[in-house]
Design an enzyme around this catalytic site. Sequence first.
Site, PDB file in Angstrom:
ATOM      1  N   GLU A   1       0.800  -1.225   0.000  1.00 20.57           N
ATOM      2  CA  GLU A   1       0.000   0.000   0.000  1.00 20.57           C
ATOM      3  C   GLU A   1       0.833   1.275   0.000  1.00 20.57           C
ATOM      4  O   GLU A   1       0.450   2.258  -0.614  1.00 20.57           O
ATOM      5  CB  GLU A   1      -0.944   0.001   1.208  1.00 20.57           C
ATOM      6  CG  GLU A   1      -2.047  -1.031   1.078  1.00 20.57           C
ATOM      7  CD  GLU A   1      -3.021  -0.993   2.245  1.00 20.57           C
ATOM      8  OE1 GLU A   1      -3.304   0.102   2.737  1.00 20.57           O
ATOM      9  OE2 GLU A   1      -3.496  -2.060   2.650  1.00 20.57           O
TER      10      GLU A   1
ATOM     11  N   ASP B   1      -2.496  -4.605   3.206  1.00 21.47           N
ATOM     12  CA  ASP B   1      -2.703  -4.835   4.645  1.00 21.47           C
ATOM     13  C   ASP B   1      -3.645  -6.012   4.917  1.00 21.47           C
ATOM     14  O   ASP B   1      -4.538  -6.302   4.116  1.00 21.47           O
ATOM     15  CB  ASP B   1      -3.263  -3.568   5.303  1.00 21.47           C
ATOM     16  CG  ASP B   1      -2.190  -2.509   5.511  1.00 21.47           C
ATOM     17  OD1 ASP B   1      -1.000  -2.831   5.360  1.00 21.47           O
ATOM     18  OD2 ASP B   1      -2.546  -1.355   5.822  1.00 21.47           O
TER      19      ASP B   1
ATOM     20  N   ASP C   1      -6.355  -6.581   6.438  1.00 19.18           N
ATOM     21  CA  ASP C   1      -7.693  -6.282   6.945  1.00 19.18           C
ATOM     22  C   ASP C   1      -8.665  -6.150   5.774  1.00 19.18           C
ATOM     23  O   ASP C   1      -8.305  -6.387   4.622  1.00 19.18           O
ATOM     24  CB  ASP C   1      -7.684  -5.007   7.807  1.00 19.18           C
ATOM     25  CG  ASP C   1      -7.192  -3.773   7.034  1.00 19.18           C
ATOM     26  OD1 ASP C   1      -6.927  -3.894   5.809  1.00 19.18           O
ATOM     27  OD2 ASP C   1      -7.071  -2.702   7.643  1.00 19.18           O
TER      28      ASP C   1
ATOM     29  N   GLU D   1     -10.002  -3.494   4.349  1.00 21.19           N
ATOM     30  CA  GLU D   1      -9.611  -2.490   3.356  1.00 21.19           C
ATOM     31  C   GLU D   1      -8.436  -2.978   2.515  1.00 21.19           C
ATOM     32  O   GLU D   1      -8.381  -2.739   1.313  1.00 21.19           O
ATOM     33  CB  GLU D   1      -9.243  -1.174   4.057  1.00 21.19           C
ATOM     34  CG  GLU D   1     -10.418  -0.468   4.707  1.00 21.19           C
ATOM     35  CD  GLU D   1     -11.509  -0.069   3.715  1.00 21.19           C
ATOM     36  OE1 GLU D   1     -11.183   0.544   2.683  1.00 21.19           O
ATOM     37  OE2 GLU D   1     -12.676  -0.396   3.971  1.00 21.19           O
TER      38      GLU D   1
ATOM     39  N   TYR E   1       0.495  -5.344  13.208  1.00 22.40           N
ATOM     40  CA  TYR E   1      -0.517  -4.509  12.557  1.00 22.40           C
ATOM     41  C   TYR E   1      -1.354  -3.761  13.586  1.00 22.40           C
ATOM     42  O   TYR E   1      -1.783  -4.330  14.590  1.00 22.40           O
ATOM     43  CB  TYR E   1      -1.418  -5.376  11.672  1.00 22.40           C
ATOM     44  CG  TYR E   1      -2.293  -4.578  10.749  1.00 22.40           C
ATOM     45  CD1 TYR E   1      -1.753  -3.628   9.894  1.00 22.40           C
ATOM     46  CD2 TYR E   1      -3.662  -4.772  10.728  1.00 22.40           C
ATOM     47  CE1 TYR E   1      -2.549  -2.884   9.045  1.00 22.40           C
ATOM     48  CE2 TYR E   1      -4.482  -4.045   9.875  1.00 22.40           C
ATOM     49  CZ  TYR E   1      -3.913  -3.106   9.041  1.00 22.40           C
ATOM     50  OH  TYR E   1      -4.709  -2.372   8.194  1.00 22.40           O
TER      51      TYR E   1
ATOM     52  N   ARG F   1      -4.282  -1.996  13.331  1.00 23.78           N
ATOM     53  CA  ARG F   1      -5.748  -1.876  13.280  1.00 23.78           C
ATOM     54  C   ARG F   1      -6.347  -3.234  13.643  1.00 23.78           C
ATOM     55  O   ARG F   1      -6.438  -4.127  12.808  1.00 23.78           O
ATOM     56  CB  ARG F   1      -6.209  -1.424  11.895  1.00 23.78           C
ATOM     57  CG  ARG F   1      -5.712  -0.035  11.542  1.00 23.78           C
ATOM     58  CD  ARG F   1      -6.340   0.506  10.274  1.00 23.78           C
ATOM     59  NE  ARG F   1      -5.744   1.771   9.888  1.00 23.78           N
ATOM     60  CZ  ARG F   1      -6.033   2.955  10.412  1.00 23.78           C
ATOM     61  NH1 ARG F   1      -6.946   3.029  11.375  1.00 23.78           N
ATOM     62  NH2 ARG F   1      -5.427   4.053  10.009  1.00 23.78           N
TER      63      ARG F   1
ATOM     64  N   HIS G   1      -7.038 -10.214  13.895  1.00 23.20           N
ATOM     65  CA  HIS G   1      -5.594 -10.094  14.089  1.00 23.20           C
ATOM     66  C   HIS G   1      -5.273 -10.169  15.574  1.00 23.20           C
ATOM     67  O   HIS G   1      -6.132  -9.944  16.423  1.00 23.20           O
ATOM     68  CB  HIS G   1      -5.080  -8.761  13.530  1.00 23.20           C
ATOM     69  CG  HIS G   1      -5.643  -8.418  12.191  1.00 23.20           C
ATOM     70  ND1 HIS G   1      -5.407  -9.172  11.079  1.00 23.20           N
ATOM     71  CD2 HIS G   1      -6.465  -7.421  11.795  1.00 23.20           C
ATOM     72  CE1 HIS G   1      -6.045  -8.647  10.044  1.00 23.20           C
ATOM     73  NE2 HIS G   1      -6.705  -7.584  10.462  1.00 23.20           N
TER      74      HIS G   1
END
Length: 474
Positions: free
Chosen positions: A7, A80, A82, A84, A296, A298, A343
């Site tokens: 990203e 990432d 997740d 998104e 990570y 988030r 996570h």
Amino acid sequence: MPVVVVESPAKAKTINKYLGPDYTVLASYGHVRDLPPKDGSVDTEQDFAMTWEVGADSRKHVKAIADALKEDNALILATDPDREGEAISWHLEETLRKRKAIKKDTPVSRVVFNAITKAAVTEAMANPREVDTPLVDAYLARRALDYLVGFNLSPVLWRKLPGARSAGRVQSVCLRLIVERETEIEAFNPREYWSVEAALETPRGQEFTARLTSLAGKKLDRYDIPDQTQAELAVQAVTSRDLAVQSVEAKPASRNPSAPFMTSTLQQEASRKFGFGARQTMNAAQRLYEAGHITYMRTDGIDMAPEAVAAARDEIKARYGADYVPASPRIYKNKAKNAQEAHECIRPTDMSVDAGKLARLEADQRKLYDLIWKRTLACQMEGARLERTAVEIGSTDGQVGLRATGQVVLFDGFLRVYEEGRDDSTENGNGATGSGDGDDKRLPQMSDGEATRKLGVTPNQHFTQPPPRYTEAS
């Protein structure tokens, strides 16, 4: 050489270092497509069909990836881990297929890693998978909801708050919470109450403080002394009587550490301890993650990988000794029923690296890393052992009674490393703030029947407090 897409350029640089010259690592710079900001981008009459367009800023990044694929006929999507991140990978694959940059024989794989370390990246590369369709579907539902709510709500916001940008499913709920809290504050009527404290001295000249807990033989509730007149009568009742120790009770107690950080608790603690806003915290955490220092950032999970727990326990033993390591690892589970826990918690990737070893970091990053490192070690440490003492003091006629409380730390345990902060307001069910019983103070040695000398008796006025306004973190 396979083309690896991540990203951000910072992440690309770190991963390129681990993968070496056999891979081409490029950045997508976040999402490459979005819904056009016009009516009809989500067609509710056609099963919520969605129209996408590549952003003007993203075209050059998509072109760079497409050009690289001309030389290297293999694509690895490493965004990432997740929802998104999964959506960005999906958008990239869809966009490149439309450009015909991905051919029929081009292998496309998806890899995820919870930490940007050589071991995590290498393991992820060895275990590729396809893009997770249910996760993409979850993103599409969220994005459609954002659009359908925001497209109707945002114009209202622009009229009422000039300069505001947009509103969606999150902002509308947040606004409701704030309005409801403000309504509670406006409707709140403060209530006056008084307390009485006595400064006392033991026969050995040691001073301590006790608060009035019973008057005229009756146990006092919070609002039993409603005004200054009653408070002065209570002061007179204490002042006019000789006081002696009636009982001394010492009880063992213990405190266990807090769970490791997830996103919300990290934001709250950084706000309490450093005054960081949520954006400042997450920006610093993002840079720490991209540099490979933390996992990570988030997440709503509070569990730790078994190898991380073992590493934390080894580090605790090496730094503080075997007494600080509990007999068995501490296991944490989220109590929230709707927690996704996709996570693990936010933790250092290397438990042996404290903030002192990361002197090159910017000040915000170093503070945040130190917080994460301490909380992670503390969560696997032995609990603190305390002794809580309560001393009951009264008059011979039983008309007044006072209590003094205190505690002694017998073994500091996790408190040697870290103690969780508290919000300024200590609310109770009545909207009142706690008066503080001095539980953390150490009391002098006393025994039953021992007389105490009064040094002063003080009335204190209090008012119940309305619920506090939200801070950004809370």
